[in-house]
Structures are given as structure tokens and as C-alpha cells.
Design an enzyme around this catalytic site. Structure first.
Site, short mmCIF file in Angstrom:
data_model
loop_
_atom_site.label_atom_id
_atom_site.label_comp_id
_atom_site.label_asym_id
_atom_site.label_seq_id
_atom_site.Cartn_x
_atom_site.Cartn_y
_atom_site.Cartn_z
N CYS A 194 0.83 -1.22 0.00
CA CYS A 194 0.00 0.00 0.00
C CYS A 194 0.86 1.26 0.00
O CYS A 194 0.90 2.01 -0.96
CB CYS A 194 -0.90 0.02 1.22
SG CYS A 194 -1.83 -1.48 1.40
N1 SAJ Z 1 6.90 2.18 8.60
C1 SAJ Z 1 8.04 2.84 9.06
N2 SAJ Z 1 7.89 3.78 10.04
C2 SAJ Z 1 6.66 4.11 10.55
C3 SAJ Z 1 5.52 3.43 10.05
C4 SAJ Z 1 5.66 2.48 9.08
O1 SAJ Z 1 9.15 2.57 8.63
O2 SAJ Z 1 6.60 4.96 11.44
C5 SAJ Z 1 7.05 1.20 7.53
C6 SAJ Z 1 6.57 -0.17 7.92
O3 SAJ Z 1 7.62 -0.91 8.51
C7 SAJ Z 1 6.15 -0.75 6.58
C8 SAJ Z 1 5.68 0.46 5.81
O4 SAJ Z 1 6.23 1.60 6.46
O5 SAJ Z 1 7.26 -1.31 5.92
C9 SAJ Z 1 4.18 0.58 5.76
O6 SAJ Z 1 3.66 0.40 7.09
P1 SAJ Z 1 2.11 0.76 7.36
O7 SAJ Z 1 1.70 0.16 8.63
O8 SAJ Z 1 1.89 2.21 7.21
O9 SAJ Z 1 1.45 0.11 6.07
P2 SAJ Z 1 0.41 -1.09 5.85
O10 SAJ Z 1 0.46 -1.30 4.39
O11 SAJ Z 1 0.60 -2.25 6.73
O12 SAJ Z 1 -1.00 -0.57 6.29
C10 SAJ Z 1 -1.35 0.68 5.91
C11 SAJ Z 1 -2.34 1.11 6.95
N3 SAJ Z 1 -1.53 1.42 8.14
C12 SAJ Z 1 -1.79 2.29 9.09
O13 SAJ Z 1 -2.64 3.16 8.95
C13 SAJ Z 1 -1.02 2.18 10.36
C14 SAJ Z 1 -3.12 2.18 6.34
O14 SAJ Z 1 -2.24 3.22 5.97
C15 SAJ Z 1 -3.88 1.66 5.17
O15 SAJ Z 1 -5.17 1.32 5.64
C16 SAJ Z 1 -3.27 0.44 4.53
O16 SAJ Z 1 -1.88 0.61 4.60
C17 SAJ Z 1 -3.78 0.36 3.12
O17 SAJ Z 1 -4.33 -0.67 2.79
O18 SAJ Z 1 -3.64 1.36 2.41
#
Ligand code: SAJ
Length: 436
Positions: free
Chosen positions: A267
Site C-alpha cells: 500500500c
Molecule cells: N513504517 C516505518 N515507520 C513508521 C511506520 C511504518 O518505517 O513509522 C514502515 C513499515 O515498517 C512498513 C511500511 O512503512 O514497511 C508501511 O507500514 P504501514 O503500517 O503504514 O502500512 P500497511 O500497508 O501495513 O498498512 C497501511 C495502513 N496502516 C496504518 O494506517 C497504520 C493504512 O495506511 C492503510 O489502511 C493500509 O496501509 C492500506 O491498505 O492502504
């Protein structure tokens, strides 16, 4: 399928993945019969046998709704005609040239168009560029001679599933929705209100499409900001995690993100490119998106340099060194390796001659160019035998004290072992090279 009460629609869900299956069982729990559609026989067989292939959906939930006749899966897309509401939850990846690939949406749209009948409500949930619902899906349906807002109804409502999130689920995460017409919006809103606590109506499908892209671009840009801050802090010999924790004490005007090995998942690294692509067709450069992508893509190289530096301190080269990678999933407690930066790091270390093995409790094997790598057991020998241990995904199940004590050299890309490092002689809490 059991005959649902006339006042309760049958929901068709196209795509039984991490979005579609939770949506189907959430609807079934609210008494809305769900008929899932998937192109994979294995997925259909799993669901129809009362089991779940999605971590966020327990087997017993699938079994329960199967037994109640409220959930069924099929590969027969002609059965879409049985559904009163159809939700499209298919992947929207990037092509090899990093452009939007809406082929899954097109395929689903064709299937819906073939089965479309008066009275149906179609809702696109897949993340996509603003305009897709109106410019791509609507013409497919109007070609059938049916009038939108009168004979059938069409909405966009972005999925907001956060894999492994134990608090925010489909039923309690506010649901944004936009319709092609006011009548479409009303149909969509009243449908979701059956099983979603909060429904947020916006004025168009484009507004709903852009809402989702703003949400995920917000994350990609802020993750890039802390990743750049990490590189700045490293050059200043400052602990970036200490700085972020201190900044997070600000009770307003700040939101905590943490640096890591890069940006993974299907995503966050992908969705913003749908927006920047669309803007290029409108002769506009979405600079934040492009810059964030560049900075996030630097992190795997930054981490590989840390491993090189840690080995160098032991007068060793990457070439010929045994390196144990802990965690290859794109984030903690998930089994998904799509776009995982851990893979870039693993392959880069191998390209430098490293003898790399990985252990991930959620990922049993990796397949790349015909090569299969299997997760190794996390034994004391595996830890002690490694010239360097590299923690890339901080799964909750990891015994961090055992990992720290058992490693001769430990590079931690998630600051997961900081507390342990702080309690051990020679430990360097808040550093990337926490031991060695
Ligand atoms: N990450 C970091 N630092 C942070 C947060 C995340 O390095 O502070 C990295 C994570 O390790 C990962 C990537 O970014 O590799 C994405 O992490 P994520 O949790 O933002 O992404 P997804 O794909 O698991 O889920 C996200 C959802 N997450 C949250 O809102 C916390 C949301 O943005 C969406 O509902 C979903 O993608 C989607 O389907 O779009």
C-alpha cells in the site's frame, strides 16, 4: 446460499484478500449474506472448507458463517447477478515501469458489467487514482444501457484495513464513501451503516479516491521525513530514536513515526505513485511523493552500510561473512513480504558475497528468480555462528534478550533491542550497531 430476509441484501465481494475476506465476515456477522468471488480455486476451497487464509480472520469465524449459510465463495462470476451489492476489493499494484496497474479493476469491472442488472449497487474499494470509478468503471456499466443513479448505483469507498491491527477493524474504522450521484451515495451509505459504525459521506467518487491517497501519501512522506532525520542524526552522532521520543512528548502538532529499513507493504510504497502518475497526465509534478520515494529507497543502502561498518570493526568484509537476518516481512507480526525492504537488503548483502540466512516466524520461505530460501530455526548456534546478526522486522515474538546476548555483532534497524542494549555492558542503545 440461504434465502436471506428480503430486507437484507446479499453482498458480493470480488477479491477475498486482506480487505475482501474481513469485509465479507463483517457483513455476515451483521446478518448480510456474503458471496465471495475469487479467481484462485485455492482461496475459494479454503473459505468453503470453513478456514481462513487471512491472518486477521480467525478460522472459526469463517466456519461459523459457513455453517449458518451466511458465507460462500465461488469462482463463478456469473453468480454476481445474485448479489444486490457488489464490493470490488482487488489488488492495485504497480507495473514493472512503476505505473498504475488497474488490470485487476478492469477484469472485475468486466465481470460485473456482464452480470449487471437493475437495482444493483457497485462499490469500488481498491485504492486507485482519482477518476478511476467515473472514467473506467462507469462506462463499462452504462454500455449495458442502464442509467447510473436510477437503474444501478456506483460508489467509491476506500478500504482502510491495517493488517495485524488489533484495535481498528472493518466494523469500527470510519468508512469514507462517495457516489457518482446523490442516489448512489445514499444507497452506499445506508448499506454500510448495516455493519460499519461510522460512515463518512463525501461529495464525489474523486473526493473519496483522493482521501485515501492523501492518507497513505501522508504516511509515506512522514516516514521519509524520519528516515531522512535518521540519516542526519547518524552524521551528527545523535540517537534519532531518542530525538523522536522527545519530540513525541509535544502534546500537539506532532505525530510520531519511526525510521526503519525502508518502506514495505503493498500500500504505502505503491498508492502515492497512483496519484503522482495521475498528476503527470495533468502536467503537474507531485514533488513530495517523488522525494519521499527517493528518501525511503535510500534506507536499504543505509542499513547495508551499517552491516559493512559493523563487520569492518571486526576486521571482516561482507564477502565471506555469515549474516543472519531476523525478520523479512514488511512490518511486525505480518507474513507479507511484498515490497519488503528486507529483501533488498538480503539480496544486496548476498551480492557483496555475504553468506546470508534468514529467520522469520511468519515467513517460511522466499522465492526469487527460481531460488528458494527457507527460514532457518533461531538456534543459539545460528546466532553465535553469525559474523553479524541483522534485525530488520521486530516481530513481537522475538526474544530480544536472547538475540542480543547470543549475537557477537548485532545491527538493529528497528531500535527493538535498545532497552536490552542499555542494560548490557558494551551495548549501544539507540545506535544502529547496538553490539560489536
Ligand atoms: N513504517 C516505518 N515507520 C513508521 C511506520 C511504518 O518505517 O513509522 C514502515 C513499515 O515498517 C512498513 C511500511 O512503512 O514497511 C508501511 O507500514 P504501514 O503500517 O503504514 O502500512 P500497511 O500497508 O501495513 O498498512 C497501511 C495502513 N496502516 C496504518 O494506517 C497504520 C493504512 O495506511 C492503510 O489502511 C493500509 O496501509 C492500506 O491498505 O492502504
Amino acid at each position: 446460499m440461504s434465502q436471506t430476509p428480503s430486507d437484507s441484501p446479499t453482498l458480493g465481494v470480488i477479491g477475498l484478500g486482506y480487505v475482501g475476506l474481513p469485509l465479507a465476515v463483517t457483513a455476515a456477522r451483521a446478518g448480510v449474506a456474503a458471496l465471495g468471488f475469487d479467481v484462485k480455486d485455492s482461496v475459494v476451497e479454503t473459505v468453503n472448507s470453513g478456514r481462513s487464509h487471512i491472518g486477521d480472520v480467525p478460522h472459526q469465524e469463517v466456519e461459523e458463517f459457513r455453517e449458518k449459510g451466511m458465507l460462500e465463495a465461488t469462482t463463478d462470476f456469473a453468480r454476481l447477478a445474485e448479489c444486490d451489492v457488489i464490493s470490488i476489493c482487488v489488488p492495485t499494484p504497480l507495473s514493472k515501469t512503476r505505473d498504475p496497474d488497474i488490470s485487476y479493476i478492469m477484469a472485475a469491472g468486466q465481470s460485473v458489467a456482464e452480470a449487471l442488472r437493475p437495482g444493483q449497487l457497485v462499490i469500488l474499494e481498491s485504492t486507485t487514482y482519482p477518476g478511476t470509478t467515473r472514467e473506467v468503471l462507469l462506462p463499462l456499466f452504462e454500455d449495458k444501457g442502464l442509467e447510473v443513479g436510477k437503474d444501478f448505483f456506483l460508489c467509491f469507498s476506500p478500504e482502510r484495513v491495517d493488517p495485524a491491527n488489533r484495535v481498528w477493524k472493518t466494523h469500527n474504522t470510519p468508512k469514507v464513501i462517495g457516489g457518482i450521484t446523490e442516489a448512489c451515495l445514499e444507497r452506499g451509505r445506508s448499506f454500510y451503516q448495516r455493519f460499519v459504525e461510522t460512515v463518512v459521506a463525501v461529495s464525489s467518487t474523486e473526493a473519496a479516491e483522493l482521501t485515501k491517497l492523501l492518507e497513505n501519501t501522508f504516511r509515506a512522506v512522514n516516514i521519509a521525513l524520519v528516515n531522512e532525520t535518521a540519516q542526519i542524526a547518524d552524521r551528527l552522532d545523535v540517537d534519532v530514536w531518542e530525538v523522536i521520543e522527545a519530540a513525541a512528548t509535544k502534546p500537539f502538532g506532532f505525530m510520531k513515526f519511526t525510521p526503519g529499513p525502508g518502506l514495505g507493504g503493498h500500500c504505502i510504497p505503491v498508492d502515492p505513485h497512483y496519484l503522482s502518475w495521475k498528476m503527470r497526465t495533468l502536467d503537474y509534478r507531485a514533488r513530495f511523493i517523488e522525494l519521499a520515494s527517493e528518501v525511503n529507497a535510500e534506507m536499504p543502502h543505509f542499513v547495508v552500510d551499517k552491516v559493512r561498518e559493523a563487520l569492518n570493526q571486526e576486521r571482516k568484509a561482507v564477502n565471506g561473512s555469515r549474516i543472519l537476518v531476523l525478520g523479512v516481512a514488511y512490518k511486525k507480526d505480518v507474513d507479507d513480504v511484498r515490497e519488503s525492504p528486507a529483501l533488498d537488503i538480503l539480496y544486496a548483502l548476498e551480492a557483496d558475497g555475504g553468506e546470508v540466512e534468514f529467520h522469520d516466524p511468519f515467513v517460511s520461505e522466499l522465492q526469487e528468480d527460481g531460488t528458494v530460501r527457507r527460514s532457518v530455526p533461531l538456534t543459539d548456534e545460528a546466532l553465535e555462528g553469525a559474523d553479524a546478526v541483522l534485525l530488520l522486522t521486530d516481530h513481537s515474538s522475538f526474544d530480544l534478550e536472547r538475540i542480543f546476548d547470543g549475537s557477537r555483532v548485532l545491527v538493529d534497524a528497528r531500535n527493538a533491542t535498545s532497552q536490552v542494549a542499555g542494560a548490557r555492558d558494551g551495548g549501544r542503545p539507540g545506535a544502529w550497531i547496538v553490539k560489536g
